[in-house]
Design a protein around this motif. Structure first.
Motif, mmCIF file in Angstrom:
data_model
loop_
_atom_site.group_PDB
_atom_site.id
_atom_site.type_symbol
_atom_site.label_atom_id
_atom_site.label_comp_id
_atom_site.label_asym_id
_atom_site.label_seq_id
_atom_site.Cartn_x
_atom_site.Cartn_y
_atom_site.Cartn_z
ATOM 1 N N THR A 75 -3.742 -5.499 -5.714
ATOM 2 C CA THR A 75 -5.038 -5.993 -5.228
ATOM 3 C C THR A 75 -6.211 -5.150 -5.708
ATOM 4 O O THR A 75 -7.353 -5.597 -5.643
ATOM 5 N N TRP A 89 -3.231 3.040 -1.705
ATOM 6 C CA TRP A 89 -3.673 2.211 -2.833
ATOM 7 C C TRP A 89 -2.690 1.062 -3.014
ATOM 8 O O TRP A 89 -1.478 1.240 -2.903
ATOM 9 N N TYR A 132 -10.629 -1.004 4.404
ATOM 10 C CA TYR A 132 -10.318 -1.328 3.011
ATOM 11 C C TYR A 132 -11.575 -1.370 2.159
ATOM 12 O O TYR A 132 -12.629 -1.785 2.636
ATOM 13 N N VAL A 133 -11.452 -0.972 0.881
ATOM 14 C CA VAL A 133 -12.519 -1.161 -0.099
ATOM 15 C C VAL A 133 -11.904 -1.554 -1.441
ATOM 16 O O VAL A 133 -10.799 -1.128 -1.776
ATOM 17 N N GLU A 134 -12.635 -2.394 -2.174
ATOM 18 C CA GLU A 134 -12.290 -2.720 -3.554
ATOM 19 C C GLU A 134 -12.673 -1.501 -4.376
ATOM 20 O O GLU A 134 -13.842 -1.103 -4.367
ATOM 21 N N LYS A 173 -7.203 -2.479 -4.223
ATOM 22 C CA LYS A 173 -7.898 -1.978 -3.033
ATOM 23 C C LYS A 173 -7.289 -0.678 -2.544
ATOM 24 O O LYS A 173 -6.087 -0.454 -2.657
ATOM 25 N N ASN A 174 -8.176 0.164 -2.001
ATOM 26 C CA ASN A 174 -7.754 1.345 -1.262
ATOM 27 C C ASN A 174 -7.846 1.016 0.214
ATOM 28 O O ASN A 174 -8.625 0.163 0.637
ATOM 29 N N CYS A 175 -7.084 1.740 1.000
ATOM 30 C CA CYS A 175 -7.094 1.615 2.457
ATOM 31 C C CYS A 175 -6.993 3.020 3.024
ATOM 32 O O CYS A 175 -6.370 3.903 2.425
ATOM 33 N N TYR A 205 0.844 -1.200 0.000
ATOM 34 C CA TYR A 205 0.000 0.000 0.000
ATOM 35 C C TYR A 205 0.873 1.242 0.000
ATOM 36 O O TYR A 205 1.765 1.390 0.829
#
Length: 144
Positions: free
Chosen positions: A71, A67, A118-120, A73-75, A49
């Motif tokens: 993956t 980011w 986290y989100v996709e 994904k954001n965090c 990330y």
């Protein structure tokens, strides 16, 4: 020891005479700056990330958006400038997908940070938001 102090003082005066600053010769322990107290990303999101944005949370800290390319994904994590007694903190992250969105949130009484969450998000815009005590801050963007 006195000789050492005199040498340091003489060097500091020389720097000043040449238009420099004392900070260049002062011991590291003597230097205190506002930026030293500013929150910095703590790696809480994990390996891979990278910080892509941050937003102040009042004068109390920052909410960091990261980011992970592999993956998709954001965090996000909200971090206090100075850890201390437990205080209400939260972090919220939301991928804007059409009209229906469900933010991911972590909230509670923490000493130093809230999150990570986290989100996709590949192909979507992101909203992030943080709270520390009565201070709040957030932003949106990074559409992909």
């Amino acid at each position: 020891m006195k000789l050492s102090r005199r040498a340091t003082t003489a060097a500091a005066l020389t720097v000043l005479a040449l238009g420099g600053t004392v900070a260049a010769t002062a011991p590291a322990s003597a230097a205190t700056t506002t930026s030293a107290a500013a929150a910095s990303y703590n790696g809480a999101c994990g390996t891979g990330y990278k910080v892509i944005d941050s937003t102040p949370v009042g004068n109390s800290g920052k909410v960091f958006l990261t980011w992970n390319q592999s993956t998709g994904k954001n965090c996000a994590v909200t971090i206090r400038n100075t850890p201390g007694a437990k205080i209400y903190m939260s972090v919220e992250l939301n991928a804007l997908v059409g009209h229906e969105t469900t933010p991911v949130r972590d909230e509670g009484r923490y000493t130093s940070y809230a999150g990570p969450v986290y989100v996709e998000a590949r192909g979507h815009c992101i909203e992030w938001y943080g709270v520390i005590g009565n201070a709040s801050g957030g932003d949106s963007g990074h559409c992909g």
